[in-house]
Motif scaffolding. Structure first.
Motif, PDB file in Angstrom:
ATOM      1  N   PRO A  92       0.807  -1.228   0.000  1.00  0.00           N
ATOM      2  CA  PRO A  92       0.000   0.000   0.000  1.00  0.00           C
ATOM      3  C   PRO A  92       0.838   1.275   0.000  1.00  0.00           C
ATOM      4  CG  PRO A  92      -0.070  -1.077   2.163  1.00  0.00           C
ATOM      5  CD  PRO A  92       0.673  -1.996   1.250  1.00  0.00           C
ATOM      6  N   TRP A  93       0.262   2.328  -0.534  1.00  0.00           N
ATOM      7  CA  TRP A  93       0.829   3.683  -0.456  1.00  0.00           C
ATOM      8  C   TRP A  93      -0.263   4.533   0.201  1.00  0.00           C
ATOM      9  CZ3 TRP A  93      -1.171   1.007  -4.355  1.00  0.00           C
ATOM     10  CH2 TRP A  93      -2.261   1.558  -5.036  1.00  0.00           C
ATOM     11  N   PRO A  94       0.087   5.724   0.691  1.00  0.00           N
ATOM     12  CA  PRO A  94      -0.868   6.433   1.553  1.00  0.00           C
ATOM     13  C   PRO A  94      -2.205   6.813   0.909  1.00  0.00           C
ATOM     14  CG  PRO A  94       1.343   7.258   1.919  1.00  0.00           C
ATOM     15  CD  PRO A  94       1.439   6.345   0.739  1.00  0.00           C
ATOM     16  N   SER A  95      -2.233   7.061  -0.415  1.00  0.00           N
ATOM     17  CA  SER A  95      -3.494   7.539  -1.002  1.00  0.00           C
ATOM     18  C   SER A  95      -4.218   6.454  -1.791  1.00  0.00           C
ATOM     19  CB  SER A  95      -3.235   8.762  -1.885  1.00  0.00           C
ATOM     20  OG  SER A  95      -2.417   8.396  -2.980  1.00  0.00           O
ATOM     21  N   ILE A  96      -4.025   5.217  -1.419  1.00  0.00           N
ATOM     22  CA  ILE A  96      -4.800   4.140  -2.048  1.00  0.00           C
ATOM     23  C   ILE A  96      -6.262   4.292  -1.615  1.00  0.00           C
ATOM     24  CG2 ILE A  96      -4.349   2.551  -0.113  1.00  0.00           C
ATOM     25  CD1 ILE A  96      -4.232   0.277  -2.160  1.00  0.00           C
ATOM     26  N   LEU A  97      -7.198   3.955  -2.500  1.00  0.00           N
ATOM     27  CA  LEU A  97      -8.607   4.114  -2.123  1.00  0.00           C
ATOM     28  C   LEU A  97      -8.929   3.283  -0.887  1.00  0.00           C
ATOM     29  CD1 LEU A  97     -11.138   2.215  -4.429  1.00  0.00           C
ATOM     30  CD2 LEU A  97      -8.794   1.474  -4.080  1.00  0.00           C
ATOM     31  N   ARG A  98      -9.868   3.761  -0.078  1.00  0.00           N
ATOM     32  CA  ARG A  98     -10.233   3.052   1.147  1.00  0.00           C
ATOM     33  C   ARG A  98     -11.497   2.220   0.967  1.00  0.00           C
ATOM     34  NH1 ARG A  98      -5.932   5.281   1.802  1.00  0.00           N
ATOM     35  NH2 ARG A  98      -5.141   6.084   3.776  1.00  0.00           N
ATOM     36  N   THR A  99     -12.365   2.659   0.091  1.00  0.00           N
ATOM     37  CA  THR A  99     -13.576   1.886  -0.170  1.00  0.00           C
ATOM     38  C   THR A  99     -14.268   2.469  -1.393  1.00  0.00           C
ATOM     39  OG1 THR A  99     -15.566   0.945   0.877  1.00  0.00           O
ATOM     40  CG2 THR A  99     -15.140   3.270   1.296  1.00  0.00           C
ATOM     41  N   THR A 100     -15.322   1.792  -1.850  1.00  0.00           N
ATOM     42  CA  THR A 100     -16.209   2.408  -2.815  1.00  0.00           C
ATOM     43  C   THR A 100     -17.476   2.710  -2.033  1.00  0.00           C
ATOM     44  OG1 THR A 100     -16.821   0.175  -3.551  1.00  0.00           O
ATOM     45  CG2 THR A 100     -15.253   1.380  -4.895  1.00  0.00           C
TER      46      THR A 100
END
Ligand code: 7RM
Length: 636
Positions: free
Chosen positions: A456-464
């Motif tokens: 992971p990197w910090p701005s990966i999506l968290r959810t839809t």
């Protein structure tokens, strides 16, 4: 790390290695360059890739304090937003950091006065005017969640998005000036709300053009009547790093568009870090990204990344071809733009409409030129390099997605090398890999496969939004412990990545993602359409065009009139960007015994390639292939 900005190849290599060996230590250092009211309890809680990842959790702050307040002391009089109107005669507008903070605070207080609170969703349907940036930041300042919808989408598409995230407020303008057109905006919002957007309590309307609009006294409020008179101090809402910052809808291969969710902390750290490195922005530079704020590029690289960096971000209201195809270059000359960031489709269109047109302008201020949204072809790359960059400016071919929040793969200008059409190397903190269709990682160089991320990197999506399971299945369950991008890519002998394009049913039209299923659903709304199948095909300007095969009920009358009706239906359901370039009327679609359309054949025919269909032995109706070939439309 003294600064977030990498300045040499040695440093790039060292940091890249560190980011792999000790990701927590690496990101902890990057994050320490921001203003936090309280430090996080964990940098990262997961050592594998999942949408349940948490970055900087427990960290308290407000992103707008980092975009605005913290620059005031030293750079309060630096232009934050430099606005250039659609009409070249319209005077430019400058908002310094001081002025922008004051405008944002007034707008934030106005939003509060409308009862907007932390966590409420606000839908934006706005043209490219400074007020869109002001209102987005105001929203973030009070902890509300913005959902910006590109103002080219139809009322239907807007209504779907408003309903999905139950927005309480819509912010729009009266009209939108684009080229010599004046496009109604408020009218589309009214239409959308009439489609059952019951969550909407108020509509805040900015009077951009002064033309008359329909007015509903119960709901509608003029911006001019409630924003300017507010107090220009507004204490920022203190957010947790993992609180939601925004939702942005994007198309996938199935169903309706998904609301990609980004959270405050990781998104802040990552967009600023990538902005400073990819564009090598230096104090005093003028940076211009031509995207619309309705797309992720506008969010990350017109608003957040640049403002977090204290940069001057040029915002352009108009279109590349108005009043003529020299407009981009005229604006570059006028504002002495140093970093210019646009899409291959714009480059190809401008190259086609005047190969030597840029020669009329002084482009010597440019230092870095960028490309985003789709693969750039060699011809366009060369023209961009020679005619715009005068062979002095590195081209940053930046690969990323709505879901990634920021740029993951890109050359670093003046630091890493550059190869035409290659997005090249991952940024420190990014761990791409290629896998085969079974998910087996392809080791070594000179390989081609499906592009995934392993960490992971910090701005990966968290959810839809509203459907966490969909997020998990779409991105995280195709391959074990990997984020699947949906793109195919090649890694060359030196480890550079070249993005080939989507391997799923997503078409990239002029850098805009459109799901084939979405277009089919729209076409099927036509009363005489029985079934349709949509595929992409190579298009000289748009990158990909849309080719639709349509089965009708035989009652359509004149074919071209019918085609026009189909285009109208698509415009109504989605918007003009999704209009097919070709509509072939057919009696059958090639289907397998299990009833699946064999799109491979349809793609080949749309490409004008009538052989090499591969294995067609599972086709239920192989006889239809001849008819499809005979009726094929010639394009480009
Ligand atoms: C930023 C953005 C994402 C899709 C992505 C790719 C394609 C984007 C490049 C590219 C080749 C590039 N977000 N794409 N950048 N393909 N080279 N430099 O565009 O969510 O709208 O689209 O765009 O297919 O998956 S997006």
């Amino acid at each position: 790390m003294k600064s977030i900005q990498i300045s040499s190849l040695a440093e790039y290599k060292e940091l890249y290695q560190k980011s792999v060996d000790d990701p927590q230590g690496f990101w902890e250092e990057v994050a320490s360059h921001f203003t936090w009211r309280q430090k996080w309890s964990h940098v990262l809680k997961s050592d594998f890739i999942t949408p349940d990842v948490r970055w900087f959790e427990g960290g308290k702050f407000n992103i707008t304090e980092n975009c605005l307040d913290r620059h005031i002391e030293k750079n309060g009089d630096t232009p934050a937003i430099l606005w250039e109107g659609n009409n070249p005669e319209t005077p430019s507008v400058v908002l310094t950091y001081k002025q922008l903070l004051s405008e944002v605070n007034k707008c934030a207080n106005a939003l509060k006065s409308l009862g907007i609170k932390k966590g409420d969703r606000i839908c934006f349907y706005m043209p490219m005017i400074p007020q869109v940036a002001v209102a987005i930041l105001a929203c973030a300042r009070i902890g509300a969640i913005h959902s910006v919808v590109f103002a080219g989408f139809s009322a239907n598409a807007l209504a779907d998005r408003i309903k999905d995230s139950e927005c309480k407020l819509v912010i729009c303008s009266d009209y939108n000036r684009r080229g010599n057109k004046n496009i109604p905006v408020k009218e589309v919002v009214d239409e959308a709300i009439a489609m059952g957007c019951d969550s909407v309590e108020k509509v805040l309307v900015y009077n951009a053009t002064g033309q008359s609009v329909n007015w509903n006294n119960d709901k509608d409020i003029w911006w001019e009547n409630i924003v300017p008179q507010q107090n220009d101090v507004c204490e920022p809402e203190i957010m947790d790093a993992e609180d939601v910052l925004f939702i942005l809808y994007t198309s996938g291969s199935t169903g309706k568009p998904k609301g990609v969710v980004h959270t405050c902390g990781g998104y802040m750290v990552y967009t600023c870090y990538t902005f400073l490195n990819v564009f090598q922005y230096k104090p005093g530079d003028v940076y211009w990204c031509t995207a619309d704020v309705g797309w992720i590029t506008g969010h990350s690289y017109i608003i957040y990344g640049p403002l977090l960096s204290g940069a001057t971000s040029l915002m352009f209201e108009g279109v590349p071809t108005y009043p003529d195809s020299g407009r981009f270059w005229q604006v570059c000359e006028k504002h002495k733009v140093n970093q210019f960031y646009t899409a291959p489709t714009a480059i190809r269109a401008l190259m086609a409409s005047g190969y030597d047109e840029p020669d009329k302008y002084d482009l010597s201020s440019l230092k870095v030129i960028g490309s985003v949204g789709e693969p750039i072809n060699e011809e366009a790359w060369n023209w961009y390099y020679e005619k715009i960059g005068h062979k002095n400016c590195p081209i940053v071919d930046t690969w990323w997605q709505t879901e990634t929040g920021g740029i993951l793969i890109s050359p670093l200008p003046g630091i890493t090398d550059m190869k035409p059409c290659f997005a090249s190397y991952p940024l420190p903190g990014v761990q791409p890999c290629l896998v085969d269709t079974n998910g087996v990682e392809l080791e070594g160089n000179n390989v081609e496969g499906l592009l995934c991320m392993k960490f992971p990197w910090p701005s990966i999506l968290r959810t839809t939004y509203g459907d966490h399971e969909r997020c998990r299945t779409t991105y995280f369950s195709t391959f074990n412990n990997k984020y699947f991008t949906g793109d195919g890519a090649r890694r060359d002998e030196d480890g550079r990545y070249r993005i080939i394009g989507r391997v799923d049913d997503v078409i990239n039209v002029s850098g805009h993602r459109i799901g084939t299923a979405e277009v089919e659903d729209a076409i099927n709304q036509h009363e005489h359409v029985i079934e349709s199948a949509v595929v992409g095909f190579p298009h000289n300007i748009k990158g990909q065009g849309i080719y639709a095969y349509v089965i009708t009920n035989g009652a359509i009358g004149e074919e071209n009139a019918f085609r026009k009706q189909v285009l109208d239906v698509v415009t109504k359901e989605i918007g003009p960007i999704a209009k097919p370039d070709a509509i072939q009327i057919v009696t059958q679609l090639p289907k397998t015994r299990s009833g699946k359309i064999m799109r491979r054949i349809l793609r080949k025919i749309a490409e004008g390639e009538f052989d090499n269909f591969g294995d067609t032995s599972t086709l239920l109706n192989p006889e239809c292939v001849e008819d499809l070939k005979n009726g094929a439309l010639t394009l480009n």
